[in-house]
Motif scaffolding. Structure first.
Motif, mmCIF file in Angstrom:
data_model
loop_
_atom_site.group_PDB
_atom_site.id
_atom_site.type_symbol
_atom_site.label_atom_id
_atom_site.label_comp_id
_atom_site.label_asym_id
_atom_site.label_seq_id
_atom_site.Cartn_x
_atom_site.Cartn_y
_atom_site.Cartn_z
ATOM 1 N N GLY A 39 2.620 -13.625 8.448
ATOM 2 C CA GLY A 39 2.372 -13.093 9.793
ATOM 3 C C GLY A 39 3.367 -12.020 10.170
ATOM 4 N N LEU A 40 4.641 -12.214 9.811
ATOM 5 C CA LEU A 40 5.660 -11.220 10.093
ATOM 6 C C LEU A 40 5.405 -9.942 9.301
ATOM 7 C CD1 LEU A 40 8.264 -10.448 11.530
ATOM 8 C CD2 LEU A 40 9.520 -11.530 9.662
ATOM 9 N N LYS A 41 4.985 -10.070 8.046
ATOM 10 C CA LYS A 41 4.653 -8.897 7.243
ATOM 11 C C LYS A 41 3.506 -8.111 7.869
ATOM 12 C CE LYS A 41 4.166 -9.480 2.823
ATOM 13 N NZ LYS A 41 3.901 -10.030 1.482
ATOM 14 N N GLU A 42 2.476 -8.815 8.335
ATOM 15 C CA GLU A 42 1.343 -8.145 8.972
ATOM 16 C C GLU A 42 1.780 -7.449 10.262
ATOM 17 O OE1 GLU A 42 -2.246 -10.468 9.320
ATOM 18 O OE2 GLU A 42 -1.784 -11.475 7.426
ATOM 19 N N LEU A 43 2.640 -8.113 11.041
ATOM 20 C CA LEU A 43 3.148 -7.517 12.274
ATOM 21 C C LEU A 43 3.902 -6.226 11.975
ATOM 22 C CD1 LEU A 43 3.940 -7.506 15.302
ATOM 23 C CD2 LEU A 43 5.915 -8.882 14.645
ATOM 24 N N LEU A 44 4.821 -6.261 11.015
ATOM 25 C CA LEU A 44 5.610 -5.075 10.685
ATOM 26 C C LEU A 44 4.736 -3.950 10.135
ATOM 27 C CD1 LEU A 44 8.737 -6.815 9.163
ATOM 28 C CD2 LEU A 44 8.523 -5.765 11.429
ATOM 29 N N ALA A 45 3.708 -4.294 9.374
ATOM 30 C CA ALA A 45 2.779 -3.281 8.865
ATOM 31 C C ALA A 45 2.019 -2.630 10.014
ATOM 32 C CB ALA A 45 1.815 -3.902 7.861
ATOM 33 N N GLU A 46 1.612 -3.414 11.010
ATOM 34 C CA GLU A 46 0.910 -2.849 12.177
ATOM 35 C C GLU A 46 1.830 -1.960 13.005
ATOM 36 O OE1 GLU A 46 -2.177 -2.606 13.157
ATOM 37 O OE2 GLU A 46 -2.911 -3.797 11.484
ATOM 38 N N VAL A 47 3.100 -2.348 13.138
ATOM 39 C CA VAL A 47 4.060 -1.510 13.867
ATOM 40 C C VAL A 47 4.228 -0.179 13.133
ATOM 41 C CG1 VAL A 47 6.487 -1.284 14.536
ATOM 42 C CG2 VAL A 47 5.270 -3.421 14.974
ATOM 43 N N ALA A 48 4.389 -0.221 11.818
ATOM 44 C CA ALA A 48 4.515 1.005 11.031
ATOM 45 C C ALA A 48 3.261 1.861 11.178
ATOM 46 C CB ALA A 48 4.763 0.670 9.565
ATOM 47 N N TYR A 50 1.176 1.913 13.705
ATOM 48 C CA TYR A 50 1.149 2.447 15.072
ATOM 49 C C TYR A 50 1.996 3.718 15.182
ATOM 50 C CZ TYR A 50 1.697 2.783 20.104
ATOM 51 O OH TYR A 50 1.715 3.253 21.396
ATOM 52 N N PHE A 51 3.129 3.724 14.494
ATOM 53 C CA PHE A 51 4.024 4.871 14.559
ATOM 54 C C PHE A 51 3.737 5.923 13.491
ATOM 55 C CE2 PHE A 51 6.485 1.829 17.067
ATOM 56 C CZ PHE A 51 6.785 2.624 18.172
ATOM 57 N N GLY A 52 2.582 5.798 12.827
ATOM 58 C CA GLY A 52 2.108 6.868 11.963
ATOM 59 C C GLY A 52 2.310 6.687 10.474
ATOM 60 N N GLU A 53 2.877 5.591 10.043
ATOM 61 C CA GLU A 53 3.056 5.358 8.606
ATOM 62 C C GLU A 53 1.747 4.819 8.052
ATOM 63 O OE1 GLU A 53 4.774 5.582 5.055
ATOM 64 O OE2 GLU A 53 5.814 6.160 6.897
ATOM 65 N N ARG A 54 1.087 5.590 7.200
ATOM 66 C CA ARG A 54 -0.212 5.208 6.661
ATOM 67 C C ARG A 54 -0.114 4.887 5.174
ATOM 68 N NH1 ARG A 54 -0.954 5.281 11.474
ATOM 69 N NH2 ARG A 54 -2.434 6.504 12.614
ATOM 70 N N TYR A 55 -0.942 3.978 4.722
ATOM 71 C CA TYR A 55 -1.020 3.634 3.308
ATOM 72 C C TYR A 55 -1.835 4.697 2.582
ATOM 73 C CZ TYR A 55 -2.203 1.168 -0.953
ATOM 74 O OH TYR A 55 -2.365 0.821 -2.269
ATOM 75 N N ASP A 56 -1.313 5.173 1.477
ATOM 76 C CA ASP A 56 -2.005 6.160 0.644
ATOM 77 C C ASP A 56 -2.193 5.545 -0.732
ATOM 78 O OD1 ASP A 56 -2.920 8.287 -0.863
ATOM 79 O OD2 ASP A 56 -1.171 9.564 -0.494
ATOM 80 N N LYS A 57 -3.442 5.217 -1.089
ATOM 81 C CA LYS A 57 -3.667 4.518 -2.355
ATOM 82 C C LYS A 57 -3.293 5.359 -3.572
ATOM 83 C CE LYS A 57 -8.629 5.379 -2.921
ATOM 84 N NZ LYS A 57 -9.909 4.722 -3.092
ATOM 85 N N GLY A 59 -0.596 7.511 -3.294
ATOM 86 C CA GLY A 59 0.798 7.874 -3.050
ATOM 87 C C GLY A 59 1.771 7.037 -3.857
ATOM 88 N N SER A 60 2.960 7.579 -4.037
ATOM 89 C CA SER A 60 3.989 6.854 -4.781
ATOM 90 C C SER A 60 5.083 6.315 -3.865
ATOM 91 C CB SER A 60 4.614 7.772 -5.833
ATOM 92 O OG SER A 60 5.221 8.883 -5.203
ATOM 93 N N GLU A 61 4.972 6.551 -2.575
ATOM 94 C CA GLU A 61 6.000 6.108 -1.632
ATOM 95 C C GLU A 61 5.400 5.384 -0.429
ATOM 96 O OE1 GLU A 61 8.381 9.472 -0.616
ATOM 97 O OE2 GLU A 61 9.312 9.546 -2.582
ATOM 98 N N ASN A 62 4.638 4.330 -0.680
ATOM 99 C CA ASN A 62 4.067 3.526 0.390
ATOM 100 C C ASN A 62 5.067 2.466 0.836
ATOM 101 O OD1 ASN A 62 1.309 4.470 0.817
ATOM 102 N ND2 ASN A 62 1.027 3.929 -1.325
ATOM 103 N N LEU A 63 4.984 2.101 2.104
ATOM 104 C CA LEU A 63 5.816 1.034 2.648
ATOM 105 C C LEU A 63 5.392 -0.287 2.022
ATOM 106 C CD1 LEU A 63 7.905 0.117 4.765
ATOM 107 C CD2 LEU A 63 6.024 -0.117 6.377
ATOM 108 N N ASN A 64 6.364 -1.072 1.581
ATOM 109 C CA ASN A 64 6.086 -2.352 0.954
ATOM 110 C C ASN A 64 7.023 -3.388 1.561
ATOM 111 O OD1 ASN A 64 5.136 -4.326 -0.753
ATOM 112 N ND2 ASN A 64 6.409 -3.713 -2.467
#
Length: 74
Positions: A39-48, A50-57, A59-64
Motif C-alpha cells: 500500500g505504501l509503494k502504491e501511495l508513493l507511486a501515485e504521489v510521483a 501526480y507530480f509528473g513522474e511517468r513510467y516509460d516502458k 526508458g532506462s530510468e524509471n522510478l522503482n
C-alpha cells in the motif's frame, strides 16, 4: 505552488488537491491490510505520478520503489 494532501483512511489513503481554479481533485489509493508495504509503494507511486513522474516502458530510468536494502548499524 502545488499542494497535495494525504489522508490515511481505514482501507488506504486519500490524495487530494485543488487546482488554480479551485476545483478539487481526489484519488483513493486502496491498501491491502495484510501488506502495508504494498500500500505504501502504491501511495508513493501515485504521489510521483501526480507530480509528473511517468513510467516509460522503454526508458532506462524509471522510478522503482522497493524494500530491498539491508540496514546497517551506525
Amino acid at each position: 505552488m502545488i499542494k497535495l494532501t494525504i489522508e490515511e483512511v481505514e482501507n488506504g489513503y486519500i490524495l487530494s488537491s485543488r487546482d488554480s481554479d479551485g476545483e478539487e481533485w481526489k484519488k483513493l489509493v486502496l491498501s491491502d491490510p495484510s501488506d502495508d508495504r504494498e500500500g505504501l509503494k502504491e501511495l508513493l507511486a501515485e504521489v510521483a505520478n501526480y507530480f509528473g513522474e511517468r513510467y516509460d516502458k522503454f526508458g532506462s530510468e524509471n522510478l522503482n520503489i522497493t524494500f530491498d536494502r539491508k540496514g546497517h548499524k551506525a
